[in-house]
Design a protein around this motif. Structure first.
Motif, mmCIF file in Angstrom:
data_model
loop_
_atom_site.group_PDB
_atom_site.id
_atom_site.type_symbol
_atom_site.label_atom_id
_atom_site.label_comp_id
_atom_site.label_asym_id
_atom_site.label_seq_id
_atom_site.Cartn_x
_atom_site.Cartn_y
_atom_site.Cartn_z
ATOM 1 N N PHE A 1 13.851 -17.502 39.533
ATOM 2 C CA PHE A 1 14.879 -17.328 40.573
ATOM 3 C C PHE A 1 15.735 -16.131 40.218
ATOM 4 C CE2 PHE A 1 14.707 -21.025 43.262
ATOM 5 C CZ PHE A 1 13.995 -21.948 42.512
ATOM 6 N N ASN A 2 16.093 -15.394 41.249
ATOM 7 C CA ASN A 2 16.999 -14.270 41.029
ATOM 8 C C ASN A 2 18.389 -14.653 41.475
ATOM 9 O OD1 ASN A 2 15.783 -12.135 39.811
ATOM 10 N ND2 ASN A 2 14.762 -11.456 41.680
ATOM 11 N N GLU B 1 25.939 -21.107 30.842
ATOM 12 C CA GLU B 1 25.773 -20.811 32.267
ATOM 13 C C GLU B 1 24.295 -20.796 32.631
ATOM 14 O OE1 GLU B 1 28.334 -17.682 33.434
ATOM 15 O OE2 GLU B 1 27.279 -17.369 35.322
ATOM 16 N N LYS B 2 23.507 -20.237 31.722
ATOM 17 C CA LYS B 2 22.088 -20.126 32.019
ATOM 18 C C LYS B 2 21.477 -21.497 32.199
ATOM 19 C CE LYS B 2 18.195 -17.318 30.573
ATOM 20 N NZ LYS B 2 17.201 -18.195 30.040
ATOM 21 N N ASP B 3 21.844 -22.400 31.307
ATOM 22 C CA ASP B 3 21.319 -23.755 31.433
ATOM 23 C C ASP B 3 21.743 -24.374 32.742
ATOM 24 O OD1 ASP B 3 21.643 -24.606 27.907
ATOM 25 O OD2 ASP B 3 20.016 -23.697 29.089
ATOM 26 N N PHE B 4 23.006 -24.154 33.079
ATOM 27 C CA PHE B 4 23.530 -24.730 34.324
ATOM 28 C C PHE B 4 22.696 -24.287 35.503
ATOM 29 C CE2 PHE B 4 26.815 -26.548 36.838
ATOM 30 C CZ PHE B 4 26.874 -25.773 37.983
ATOM 31 N N TRP B 5 22.473 -23.034 35.546
ATOM 32 C CA TRP B 5 21.729 -22.555 36.700
ATOM 33 C C TRP B 5 20.279 -22.999 36.656
ATOM 34 C CZ3 TRP B 5 24.523 -21.750 40.503
ATOM 35 C CH2 TRP B 5 25.758 -21.117 40.410
ATOM 36 N N THR B 6 19.738 -23.134 35.473
ATOM 37 C CA THR B 6 18.367 -23.618 35.379
ATOM 38 C C THR B 6 18.280 -25.022 35.954
ATOM 39 O OG1 THR B 6 18.385 -22.506 33.246
ATOM 40 C CG2 THR B 6 16.414 -23.760 33.816
ATOM 41 N N LYS B 7 19.240 -25.838 35.554
ATOM 42 C CA LYS B 7 19.243 -27.199 36.078
ATOM 43 C C LYS B 7 19.404 -27.207 37.582
ATOM 44 C CE LYS B 7 20.108 -30.501 32.653
ATOM 45 N NZ LYS B 7 20.573 -30.055 31.386
ATOM 46 N N TYR B 8 20.281 -26.332 38.060
ATOM 47 C CA TYR B 8 20.525 -26.279 39.501
ATOM 48 C C TYR B 8 19.257 -25.941 40.257
ATOM 49 C CZ TYR B 8 22.161 -24.625 43.975
ATOM 50 O OH TYR B 8 22.314 -24.431 45.310
ATOM 51 N N PHE B 9 18.570 -24.969 39.723
ATOM 52 C CA PHE B 9 17.379 -24.565 40.451
ATOM 53 C C PHE B 9 16.251 -25.571 40.305
ATOM 54 C CE2 PHE B 9 18.564 -21.081 42.707
ATOM 55 C CZ PHE B 9 19.363 -20.246 41.968
ATOM 56 N N ARG B 10 16.293 -26.319 39.207
ATOM 57 C CA ARG B 10 15.332 -27.399 39.105
ATOM 58 C C ARG B 10 15.577 -28.412 40.207
ATOM 59 N NH1 ARG B 10 11.001 -28.930 37.594
ATOM 60 N NH2 ARG B 10 10.633 -31.116 37.132
ATOM 61 N N GLU C 1 23.190 -34.683 34.237
ATOM 62 C CA GLU C 1 23.700 -33.451 34.866
ATOM 63 C C GLU C 1 22.852 -33.061 36.061
ATOM 64 O OE1 GLU C 1 23.343 -31.897 31.196
ATOM 65 O OE2 GLU C 1 25.108 -33.077 30.674
ATOM 66 N N LEU C 2 21.581 -33.272 35.907
ATOM 67 C CA LEU C 2 20.706 -32.970 37.037
ATOM 68 C C LEU C 2 21.052 -33.861 38.213
ATOM 69 C CD1 LEU C 2 18.450 -31.066 37.589
ATOM 70 C CD2 LEU C 2 16.842 -32.817 36.919
ATOM 71 N N ALA C 3 21.424 -35.067 37.840
ATOM 72 C CA ALA C 3 21.745 -36.020 38.910
ATOM 73 C C ALA C 3 22.878 -35.512 39.786
ATOM 74 C CB ALA C 3 22.129 -37.364 38.292
#
Lengths: 301, 593
Positions: free
Chosen positions: B197-198, B228-237, B259-261
């Motif tokens: 994801f960009n 932050e990177k992890d956060f966005w990774t989870k978000y995009f997951r 968190e994913l929840a």
């Protein structure tokens, strides 16, 4: 004259309402006799009716104490009823003349009853203007298509200042209805009412100099229908007499006091306005100098 | 530093602000300023005499602007010189200032602009205005360059012009993109199982605006719990899981990762907001509450069915998100526009700013107890049913309709006329009526007269009418709208109009200088008076020079101008007299000349 496009069925069809002055006090001392005058006017009416098949003419007589409808060309009971007794008068106008005679008799009786001694020898212009406007309003409400109405005022009597308020009200109603008031004044003095009427409503005012050529004046100037007035040059008066009459004495004045609430005009300083009852404030100057409170009446536009 | 001359290298010369500048070499000495470009082929060489330099300005050292020296000449041209550093600029500036000071006449009382720090932007604005408006330029040339008024005085009365322009220059705000956040498609690598994801700040802003729960989660979790990177990774997951529409997997993963929840559950914050909005909806149809809201985030509102056939288990219901919900939410956010101006790259700052804005708007929207009460009252009043109400007996006020006859007849009182003999009049009237009736009978008998009108009379009438019409046309003019000004020759008309505007300018400054309290005002008034006398004589000359048939109308036009000037002269004379009388008395109040 702008006219609403939906209100016409042909450009140049007109409804002419003629207000004829039959004030005996005026006609008893003029250069032209009433019968000569009538012949000019009747020929003019004929000409107007001949201009267009759909033209209509209504004649209202303005008497000394009353006004009445004399002739309506749209009524079919005009012709045929009166047998021509070998007279020179075309049957079309026989009824008009008969009605005129009856009207004059009635008017005489009324004036005898009321006994107006102190009145100026004026005709009842306000009454006939109101009647004309009522007729025109009825025509407007009769449907979508009707001729374009205008009022022609043939008058010789001087203005009656006691009719100022009523005449101005009629003029403003005519302005609202977009009905031009033409005026042809054949009297001696100037008529401020007629000048103002024509100016405000966009009509033509003219004072013919030669009364034996009255027919020529009438057909040249006053026979033009409203649509053609856009491309015909009619004589315009250079100036307009905007003098008003004061509300307290009915004198014609050109400098006076004006109530700021109801715009009534007074010739002298009053404590209270008689029309709306508002109390006037203290005059800022003493009795000696009396210039600054007076305001010149502005023209109605 | 106060030497005979100053030389600097590495200098750039710009003829206007936009000009990038040509590098070269600058030399200033007492007589002359010389700039030679490094490139011998370029032709922006500058050579001007120092006595032509009228004023100079410079950019301040503390500001972000590059070191510029701004020179204005008496011919009205401007030169900008950019230096390598501020100290160079300061040396040159001091040198030029010293030169200018020696040139200046000591009795010049006008405030010099060299002591002022006018920003370059404002100067630019002034020049632009002058260029656009030729009338203004003419006035400027006439007054400022003949030293009647100074530059500042001229512009002091035109603040409105300057102010309005600067507002126009502010940047236009960019709106939000209409592309939806959920439409961000990752790029897939055909070979491996990775999707990429960009993420740009723009997208981050949009995500925060549309999904307040994500924003809140960001503030809570980053940087405390995850980067932050992890956060966005989870978000995009989470997004990916949504896009697969596989609710069972979503439920499973949500159970694992709390968190994913957060990302998978419906947005609690939004739901709260909309519930509040619903509560505020006035049953009497107050449309305000419907602004930009969508009820589909609440589980028991809105359309759940989006036409898909798949059956979802009840406990997994919350992991389903429909296209309608996305669309509505995105549209609401886009319509709201950009609520904050923060340009920064830091995600956290953006998140916090958005939260603050939302809190403020929530506080504004919160209804207090009183407001609620008032609302309820209003609702019951408007929604009341008439036939169920108690009978209301309003107190009757009688109509006061005046008898119109009173009005008209009262106006007829006091008619003062020359009294006539009553009997005489009655007889007259009777006679007159008799005459009238006879006339009518006569015409009925004889009919219309034949010929109706004699041809000579007719012809006379025609000619008199034609004469009337043509003379009226000559006096009033062909076109009633045409004014006299259009009939003048163009140069006279321009001159008259220019005189009018210049007199207005002069008089404005003249009258504003009274009462005279400082010597500066005194000299200013003196200069203005001279300029006014000048204009007065010019007006007289114009009146003489014009053709004779227009002369009367021109003098009518010019008269009010001359009257205004006369009033000003009178005032000046009176004031001068008073002043000399006072000073000859021996009294000298403070401050008076």
């Amino acid at each position: 004259m702008p006219s609403v496009a939906s209100k016409q069925y042909s450009d140049d069809v007109s409804l002419l309402v003629l207000l004829l002055d039959t004030n005996p006090l005026f006609w008893s001392n003029t250069s032209i006799t009433f019968s000569q005058f009538l012949s000019h006017v009747l020929a003019f009416l004929n000409a107007v009716l001949g201009l267009n098949q759909l033209n209509q003419v209504v004649v209202i007589a303005t008497g000394y104490s009353s006004c009445d409808y004399i002739y309506d060309s749209s009524l079919t009971s005009n012709h045929g009823n009166f047998e021509s007794r070998g007279t020179g008068m075309p049957p079309l106008f026989a009824s008009l003349l008969k009605k005129l005679e009856d009207f004059v008799t009635k008017d005489e009786e009324l004036s005898r009853e009321e006994g107006h001694e102190d009145r100026t020898p004026s005709c009842l212009l306000s009454g006939s203007l109101s009647m004309a406007l009522c007729y025109i309003q009825r025509v407007f409400r009769s449907g979508h298509i009707h001729p374009q109405p205008r009022i022609l005022c043939l008058q010789g009597s001087p203005d009656g200042p006691e009719q100022y308020v009523a005449v101005m009200n009629s003029i403003f109603s005519a302005q609202r209805l977009m009905v031009p008031i033409d005026s042809c004044y054949i009297g001696v003095q100037n008529s401020a009412f007629l000048q103002q009427a024509s100016y405000i409503t966009g009509g033509v005012h003219h004072t013919p100099k030669q009364l034996d050529g009255l027919f020529q004046y009438l057909t040249t100037i006053f026979a033009t229908d409203l649509h053609s007035r856009g491309f015909v040059q009619l004589p315009k008066p250079i100036g307009v007499d905007f003098r008003a009459s004061c509300f307290c004495h009915k004198k014609t004045i050109d400098m006076g006091y004006i109530c700021s609430v109801c715009l009534s005009i007074f010739c002298e300083h009053h404590k209270k306005c008689s029309t709306c009852g508002s109390v006037f404030g203290q005059s800022k100057l003493d009795e000696a100098s009396s210039v600054s409170d007076k305001k010149r009446k502005a023209p109605h536009t | 530093m106060a030497g005979e001359q100053v030389e600097k290298r590495g200098v750039k010369y710009k003829s206007s602000i936009k000009d990038p500048g040509t590098p070269g070499f600058l030399r200033i000495n007492e007589v002359m300023l010389l700039f030679v470009p490094n490139d011998p082929k370029s032709d922006s060489k500058l050579k001007l005499q120092t006595k032509n330099i009228k004023s100079h300005k410079y950019t301040k050292e503390g500001s972000n602007k590059p070191p510029w020296l701004y020179l204005t000449t008496y011919q009205g041209r401007n030169h900008i010189i950019e230096f390598e550093n501020y100290s160079d600029m300061h040396t040159c500036r001091d040198f030029v200032a010293a030169l200018l000071k020696s040139d200046e006449e000591p009795k010049k009382a006008a405030v010099t602009t060299s002591t002022e720090q006018l920003s370059i932007k404002e100067l630019e604005l002034r020049f632009k205005l002058l260029k656009e408006n030729s009338e203004l330029q003419r006035l400027h040339k006439q007054f400022v360059e003949s030293k009647v008024l100074t530059e500042d005085e001229f512009w002091a009365t035109r603040k409105k012009l300057l102010g309005k322009d600067s507002i126009r220059k502010s940047k236009q705000q960019l709106g939000l993109k209409s592309m939806m956040v959920s439409g961000i498609k990752p790029s897939t690598d055909g070979r491996t199982n990775r999707v990429t994801f960009n993420l740009t700040p723009e997208i981050i802003f949009q995500i925060f605006a549309e999904k307040p729960a994500v924003r809140q989660a960001f503030i809570n979790y980053v940087p405390s719990k995850m980067t932050e990177k992890d956060f966005w990774t989870k978000y995009f997951r989470a997004e990916y899981l949504y896009s697969t529409k596989n609710t069972a997997v979503a439920a499973a993963e949500a159970a694992e990762d709390e968190e994913l929840a957060v990302f998978l559950k419906p947005d609690e914050i939004l739901a709260r907001e909309t519930r509040q909005k619903i509560r505020r909806v006035d049953p009497t149809l107050d449309m305000e509450a419907d602004e930009g809201d969508d009820y589909s985030h609440l589980m028991d509102h809105g359309i759940q069915r989006d036409g898909t056939m798949d059956v979802v288990e009840p406990q997994n219901d919350q992991f389903k998100r429909s296209l309608l919900q996305d669309l509505n939410r995105h549209a609401a956010v886009v319509l709201e526009g950009r609520s904050i101006d923060v340009d920064s790259e830091d995600t956290r700052i953006v998140a916090e700013a958005l939260t603050r804005v939302k809190q403020v708007s929530k506080a504004d929207g919160e209804t207090t107890k009183d407001a609620n009460q008032e609302r309820l009252e209003r609702m019951s009043r408007v929604a009341g049913m008439e036939d169920l109400q108690a009978p209301q007996n309003f107190p009757l006020a009688p109509l006061s309709i005046k008898d119109p006859r009173d009005y008209f007849e009262s106006q007829q009182g006091n008619v003062v006329n020359v009294p006539r003999g009553a009997k005489g009049l009655k007889r007259n009237v009777h006679e007159a009526y008799g005459l009238l009736k006879d006339s009518i009978v006569e015409i009925r008998a004889t009919g219309l007269s034949d010929p109706l009108i004699k041809p000579e009379v007719s012809f006379e009438v025609f000619s008199s009418l034609t004469r009337t019409i043509s003379t009226a046309k000559n006096i009033i003019g062909k076109n009633p709208r045409e004014s006299f000004l259009d009939r003048l020759p163009k140069s006279t008309k321009d001159e008259v109009l220019h005189h009018w505007t210049s007199i207005q300018e002069l008089l404005r400054h003249f009258w504003s200088s009274y009462p005279i309290t400082t010597p500066y005002l005194h000299t200013k008034v003196g200069k203005l008076k001279d300029a006014m006398s000048n204009t007065y004589s010019k007006l007289d000359a114009m009146k003489e020079s014009v053709q004779s048939d227009l002369r009367h109308q021109i003098s009518l036009l010019v008269r009010p101008m001359q009257q205004a000037l006369d009033a000003a002269f009178q005032h000046y004379e009176a004031d001068l007299q008073r002043r000399t009388a006072k000073s000859s008395d021996g009294e000298r109040p403070n401050g008076y000349v």
